[in-house]
Design an enzyme around this catalytic site. Structure first.
Site, short mmCIF file in Angstrom:
data_model
loop_
_atom_site.label_atom_id
_atom_site.label_comp_id
_atom_site.label_asym_id
_atom_site.label_seq_id
_atom_site.Cartn_x
_atom_site.Cartn_y
_atom_site.Cartn_z
N GLU A 116 -9.48 -10.97 -7.54
CA GLU A 116 -8.57 -9.84 -7.42
C GLU A 116 -7.45 -9.89 -8.47
O GLU A 116 -7.08 -8.87 -9.05
CB GLU A 116 -7.97 -9.78 -6.00
N TYR A 134 -12.51 -2.49 -3.20
CA TYR A 134 -13.04 -2.47 -1.82
C TYR A 134 -14.56 -2.41 -1.78
O TYR A 134 -15.14 -1.90 -0.81
CB TYR A 134 -12.44 -1.30 -1.06
N ARG A 183 -1.41 -14.64 4.89
CA ARG A 183 -2.24 -14.01 5.92
C ARG A 183 -1.58 -14.10 7.30
O ARG A 183 -1.61 -13.16 8.07
CB ARG A 183 -3.64 -14.59 5.90
N PHE A 206 -15.43 3.64 7.62
CA PHE A 206 -14.05 3.90 7.20
C PHE A 206 -13.85 3.92 5.69
O PHE A 206 -12.74 4.19 5.21
CB PHE A 206 -13.11 2.85 7.81
N LYS A 258 0.81 -1.22 0.00
CA LYS A 258 0.00 0.00 0.00
C LYS A 258 0.85 1.27 0.00
O LYS A 258 2.06 1.23 0.27
CB LYS A 258 -0.94 -0.03 1.20
N HIS A 299 -2.10 -5.49 1.69
CA HIS A 299 -3.39 -6.16 1.51
C HIS A 299 -3.07 -7.53 0.94
O HIS A 299 -2.14 -7.68 0.15
CB HIS A 299 -4.28 -5.41 0.51
N ASN A 307 -1.69 0.18 7.10
CA ASN A 307 -1.17 -1.09 7.60
C ASN A 307 -0.29 -1.82 6.58
O ASN A 307 -0.04 -2.99 6.70
CB ASN A 307 -2.30 -1.99 8.11
#
Length: 134
Positions: A127, A50, A86, A58, A10, A116, A113
């Site tokens: 995706e 998203y 993950r 958010f 990100k 993704h 964070n």
């Protein structure tokens, strides 16, 4: 079972020059980079990616954040890649992430964070097709 997953490094991590360090974390556990590209994404792409969060408190902040500067999209492949990634990424909130995880090391806060990852084989297929149509 060999699996593929989409990873997004990100904007916060790209801005802090962490791409190489993050990729190294994945490679150290036996995952292989199959494709990679950098880009500034549009609000249209971000809202498609998203879509499941639309309407949540958010959501607007997330879209603003993910489109603010370049990100690095990657396809990783390996044995049990989804669960391996993950686990390596850690909890979404870096303050709650386990020691030794990417988000614990590099995450700033719940929004920033740094990574993704696809959460299932089905999500990964969707995706990957969206981010790497060819």
């Amino acid at each position: 079972m060999r699996e593929r997953s989409l990873i997004l490094i990100k904007p916060d991590a790209v801005e802090r020059n962490l791409i190489g360090q993050i990729i190294n974390c994945y490679e150290e556990v036996g995952l292989k980079v199959m494709a990679m590209r950098m880009e500034n994404i549009t609000e249209e792409v971000a809202s498609k990616h998203y879509a499941e969060h639309k309407g949540k408190a958010f959501y607007d902040e997330l879209i603003k954040y993910i489109t603010r500067s370049p990100l690095c999209a990657i396809i990783l492949e390996g044995k049990d890649a989804i669960s391996k990634i993950r686990q390596l990424n850690g909890h979404t909130n870096p303050a709650k992430a386990e020691d030794g995880t990417i988000r614990k090391y590099f995450g700033v806060n719940l929004t920033e964070n740094c990574v993704h990852a696809s959460d299932s084989v089905e999500t990964a297929k969707r995706e990957i097709a969206m981010w790497f149509p060819n």
